[in-house]
Design a protein around this motif. Structure first.
Motif, mmCIF file in Angstrom:
data_model
loop_
_atom_site.group_PDB
_atom_site.id
_atom_site.type_symbol
_atom_site.label_atom_id
_atom_site.label_comp_id
_atom_site.label_asym_id
_atom_site.label_seq_id
_atom_site.Cartn_x
_atom_site.Cartn_y
_atom_site.Cartn_z
ATOM 1 N N MET A 71 37.957 90.284 -9.868
ATOM 2 C CA MET A 71 38.088 88.855 -9.713
ATOM 3 C C MET A 71 39.280 88.345 -10.519
ATOM 4 S SD MET A 71 35.436 85.882 -10.143
ATOM 5 C CE MET A 71 33.840 86.287 -9.643
ATOM 6 N N SER A 72 40.405 88.947 -10.313
ATOM 7 C CA SER A 72 41.598 88.633 -11.077
ATOM 8 C C SER A 72 42.560 87.813 -10.218
ATOM 9 C CB SER A 72 42.260 89.928 -11.527
ATOM 10 O OG SER A 72 43.490 89.635 -12.116
ATOM 11 N N ARG A 73 43.074 86.753 -10.811
ATOM 12 C CA ARG A 73 44.060 85.926 -10.112
ATOM 13 C C ARG A 73 45.382 86.016 -10.846
ATOM 14 N NH1 ARG A 73 42.062 80.007 -9.392
ATOM 15 N NH2 ARG A 73 43.849 79.915 -8.039
ATOM 16 N N GLY A 114 46.736 70.338 -17.688
ATOM 17 C CA GLY A 114 45.463 70.420 -18.393
ATOM 18 C C GLY A 114 44.339 70.883 -17.489
ATOM 19 N N LYS A 115 44.331 70.402 -16.252
ATOM 20 C CA LYS A 115 43.308 70.831 -15.299
ATOM 21 C C LYS A 115 43.465 72.308 -14.969
ATOM 22 C CE LYS A 115 42.409 66.400 -13.102
ATOM 23 N NZ LYS A 115 42.543 65.594 -11.889
ATOM 24 N N LYS A 116 44.717 72.781 -14.847
ATOM 25 C CA LYS A 116 44.942 74.195 -14.566
ATOM 26 C C LYS A 116 44.419 75.053 -15.711
ATOM 27 C CE LYS A 116 49.180 75.182 -13.611
ATOM 28 N NZ LYS A 116 50.583 75.360 -13.223
ATOM 29 N N LEU A 117 44.656 74.623 -16.959
ATOM 30 C CA LEU A 117 44.193 75.373 -18.116
ATOM 31 C C LEU A 117 42.672 75.402 -18.170
ATOM 32 C CD1 LEU A 117 44.848 76.896 -20.716
ATOM 33 C CD2 LEU A 117 44.920 74.686 -21.883
ATOM 34 N N THR A 118 42.044 74.242 -17.914
ATOM 35 C CA THR A 118 40.580 74.171 -17.915
ATOM 36 C C THR A 118 39.996 75.089 -16.851
ATOM 37 O OG1 THR A 118 40.693 71.881 -18.661
ATOM 38 C CG2 THR A 118 38.618 72.604 -17.695
ATOM 39 N N ALA A 155 37.559 82.485 -16.623
ATOM 40 C CA ALA A 155 37.405 83.590 -17.576
ATOM 41 C C ALA A 155 35.964 83.670 -18.064
ATOM 42 C CB ALA A 155 38.348 83.399 -18.755
ATOM 43 N N ARG A 156 35.329 82.522 -18.290
ATOM 44 C CA ARG A 156 33.927 82.516 -18.713
ATOM 45 C C ARG A 156 33.022 83.098 -17.631
ATOM 46 N NH1 ARG A 156 33.725 76.494 -21.312
ATOM 47 N NH2 ARG A 156 34.706 77.025 -23.290
ATOM 48 N N ILE A 166 30.718 86.471 -17.890
ATOM 49 C CA ILE A 166 29.273 86.448 -17.625
ATOM 50 C C ILE A 166 28.917 87.474 -16.558
ATOM 51 C CG2 ILE A 166 27.408 85.046 -16.631
ATOM 52 C CD1 ILE A 166 28.715 82.620 -18.065
ATOM 53 N N LEU A 167 29.721 87.539 -15.495
ATOM 54 C CA LEU A 167 29.459 88.506 -14.431
ATOM 55 C C LEU A 167 29.609 89.940 -14.928
ATOM 56 C CD1 LEU A 167 31.199 86.792 -11.391
ATOM 57 C CD2 LEU A 167 28.748 87.046 -11.796
ATOM 58 N N THR A 168 30.603 90.188 -15.779
ATOM 59 C CA THR A 168 30.796 91.529 -16.341
ATOM 60 C C THR A 168 29.618 91.915 -17.226
ATOM 61 O OG1 THR A 168 33.175 91.166 -16.335
ATOM 62 C CG2 THR A 168 32.357 92.980 -17.683
#
Length: 93
Positions: free
Chosen positions: A1-3, A70-74, A80-81, A85-87
């Motif tokens: 799930m990498s972008r 800021g929205k892109k960073l959020t 990443a969270r 969690i999935l990992t």
């Protein structure tokens, strides 16, 4: 799930066109104000209005860019969270 982060640079033609457009519009308006058949106080007022309009436009575009960044960073942090969690969930099996 990498972008992958995609950095979209503007072409030099686009940058030149935007600067020319900016300089021409300010110059044409300033010349128009200078040649108006009105008193110097009116010309000064209109010149001051032009200056404040340009300044507020620059501030507005910077603010909109900052909000977008800021929205892109959020979004990246949230992704990443979720990925963490999935990992962790997969490793529990």
């Amino acid at each position: 799930m990498s972008r992958k982060s995609v950095n979209q640079d503007h072409s030099s033609a686009w940058v030149v066109q935007t600067w020319l457009s900016f300089v021409l519009s300010i110059s044409a308006t300033a010349i128009g104000i200078l040649y108006l058949p009105v008193d110097g106080w009116v010309k000064g007022f209109m010149g001051m209005g032009l200056t404040f309009t340009v300044g507020s436009t620059i501030s507005l575009t910077k603010t909109q860019r900052d909000i977008h960044e800021g929205k892109k960073l959020t979004t990246r942090i949230e992704e990443a969270r979720v990925e963490r969690i999935l990992t962790e969930h997969d490793s529990l099996k």
